[in-house]
Design a protein around this motif. Structure first.
Motif, PDB file in Angstrom:
ATOM      1  N   ARG A   1       0.377  -1.193  -0.043  1.00 21.20           N
ATOM      2  CA  ARG A   1       0.327   0.132   0.082  1.00 21.20           C
ATOM      3  C   ARG A   1       1.003   1.440   0.436  1.00 21.20           C
ATOM      4  NH1 ARG A   1      -5.133   1.568   4.223  1.00 21.20           N
ATOM      5  NH2 ARG A   1      -5.452   3.540   3.201  1.00 21.20           N
TER       6      ARG A   1
ATOM      7  N   ASP B   1       2.777   2.103  -3.192  1.00 22.38           N
ATOM      8  CA  ASP B   1       1.077   2.498  -4.362  1.00 22.38           C
ATOM      9  C   ASP B   1       0.274   3.779  -4.275  1.00 22.38           C
ATOM     10  OD1 ASP B   1       0.680  -0.212  -5.277  1.00 22.38           O
ATOM     11  OD2 ASP B   1      -1.074  -0.961  -3.912  1.00 22.38           O
TER      12      ASP B   1
ATOM     13  N   ARG C   1       0.694   7.002  -6.282  1.00 23.46           N
ATOM     14  CA  ARG C   1      -0.193   7.784  -6.392  1.00 23.46           C
ATOM     15  C   ARG C   1      -0.045   9.264  -6.812  1.00 23.46           C
ATOM     16  NH1 ARG C   1      -3.160   4.957  -3.927  1.00 23.46           N
ATOM     17  NH2 ARG C   1      -3.324   3.248  -5.183  1.00 23.46           N
TER      18      ARG C   1
ATOM     19  N   TRP D   1       6.556  -4.158  -5.276  1.00 21.10           N
ATOM     20  CA  TRP D   1       6.431  -3.697  -6.624  1.00 21.10           C
ATOM     21  C   TRP D   1       5.328  -4.625  -6.690  1.00 21.10           C
ATOM     22  CZ3 TRP D   1       6.947   1.038  -8.869  1.00 21.10           C
ATOM     23  CH2 TRP D   1       6.659   1.632  -9.910  1.00 21.10           C
TER      24      TRP D   1
ATOM     25  N   GLU E   1      -0.919  -3.591  -9.222  1.00 22.29           N
ATOM     26  CA  GLU E   1      -1.042  -2.247  -9.107  1.00 22.29           C
ATOM     27  C   GLU E   1      -0.539  -1.292  -8.716  1.00 22.29           C
ATOM     28  OE1 GLU E   1      -4.557  -0.509  -7.873  1.00 22.29           O
ATOM     29  OE2 GLU E   1      -4.117  -2.280  -8.306  1.00 22.29           O
ATOM     30  N   ALA E   2       0.933  -1.763  -8.595  1.00 22.60           N
ATOM     31  CA  ALA E   2       1.585  -0.462  -8.741  1.00 22.60           C
ATOM     32  C   ALA E   2       2.218   0.027 -10.157  1.00 22.60           C
ATOM     33  CB  ALA E   2       3.078  -0.388  -8.135  1.00 22.60           C
TER      34      ALA E   2
ATOM     35  N   THR F   1      -0.310   1.735 -11.160  1.00 22.72           N
ATOM     36  CA  THR F   1      -0.936   3.145 -10.728  1.00 22.72           C
ATOM     37  C   THR F   1      -0.114   4.037 -12.137  1.00 22.72           C
ATOM     38  OG1 THR F   1      -2.007   2.592  -8.492  1.00 22.72           O
ATOM     39  CG2 THR F   1      -1.006   4.507  -9.078  1.00 22.72           C
TER      40      THR F   1
ATOM     41  N   ARG G   1      -5.646   4.948  -9.706  1.00 27.18           N
ATOM     42  CA  ARG G   1      -6.613   3.639  -9.334  1.00 27.18           C
ATOM     43  C   ARG G   1      -6.668   4.518  -7.811  1.00 27.18           C
ATOM     44  NH1 ARG G   1      -7.307  -0.385 -12.373  1.00 27.18           N
ATOM     45  NH2 ARG G   1      -6.372  -1.790 -10.926  1.00 27.18           N
TER      46      ARG G   1
END
Length: 250
Positions: free
Chosen positions: A56, A59, A63, A142, A145-146, A149, A213
């Protein structure tokens, strides 16, 4: 004695001239610098807060670079709007041959500037995600999702630059377009999202949240959000082009 009709400049030369004006703009350096500093500070803050959840944290750090979208949109607005403000747009059209050729060149340069800001955001996001967690006692994890994003941050930045340029084409005023970009990004859209989350999905900047994301559950899926963002750009561009073609130029 006959005189030869003046030849129109090559379109590649028009694009090159517009690109040089953009590259030499003081606004490019300032906005890129502000974006770099603000995003890096925000990313470092996320790295400090989320040391217990590596995935998290990674990410969130990536972000944080979505704020580059604001600066890309501002630069797009400046690129399109400044020649209306300085009242040299008529001269630029004469040098280009037609209004359409100049407008097409400007669109290409605005998209190119969005790509440049997007690459800045991607490099910053990757470097931040790799280095910053280790500075705060965490680690980088990593994931798919990373990667999604990171791609979303890049795409959002390119779309934001086109959005800012389209707004300026409608408004025909550099400061007015910049204020609209800032107003919607920082004031109007966040307030509407808080009051009416589902309805706010139809707004441009909120649609970008799906692309990079943002974990809010009420957001649209990425494909639908991309269509919303493209629709905004298309409507603004069609309206701006109509005004540009029909109205007298300063």
């Amino acid at each position: 004695m006959s005189t030869a009709a003046p030849t129109r400049p090559a379109f590649a030369g028009i694009v090159r001239a517009e690109a040089l004006k953009a590259a030499r703009s003081r606004s490019l350096v300032l906005l890129a610098w502000f974006s770099l500093v603000l995003c890096a500070l925000t990313a470092f803050g996320y790295a400090q807060l989320g040391a217990d959840d590596a995935a998290r944290t990674t990410d969130d750090v990536i972000r944080a670079w979505m704020m580059t979208t604001l600066f890309a949109a501002l630069f797009g607005a400046i690129l399109v709007g400044r020649e209306f403000d300085s009242r040299v747009i008529s001269r630029a059209v004469l040098l280009s041959g037609t209004r359409e050729r100049l407008l097409t060149a400007k669109i290409l340069v605005v998209v190119g500037s969005g790509i440049a800001f997007g690459l800045l955001a991607v490099v910053g996001a990757v470097v931040s995600a790799v280095l910053m967690p280790s500075w705060t006692g965490g680690e980088t994890l990593w994931t798919t999702e990373a990667t999604a994003t990171t791609v979303g941050v890049f795409v959002s930045t390119v779309l934001a630059a086109a959005w800012g340029g389209a707004i300026a084409l409608v408004v025909r005023h550099q400061l007015g377009a910049a204020l609209i970009v800032v107003g919607f990004t920082l004031l109007i859209d966040p307030v509407v999202q808080r009051i009416w989350p589902e309805g706010a999905n139809a707004l441009f900047t909120i649609s970008l949240s799906s692309l990079y994301r943002d974990p809010k559950p009420e957001l649209l899926s990425a494909p639908w959000a991309a269509l919303v963002a493209l629709a905004w750009i298309a409507v603004l561009f069609v309206a701006g082009r109509a005004l540009y073609q029909r109205r007298d130029l300063p």
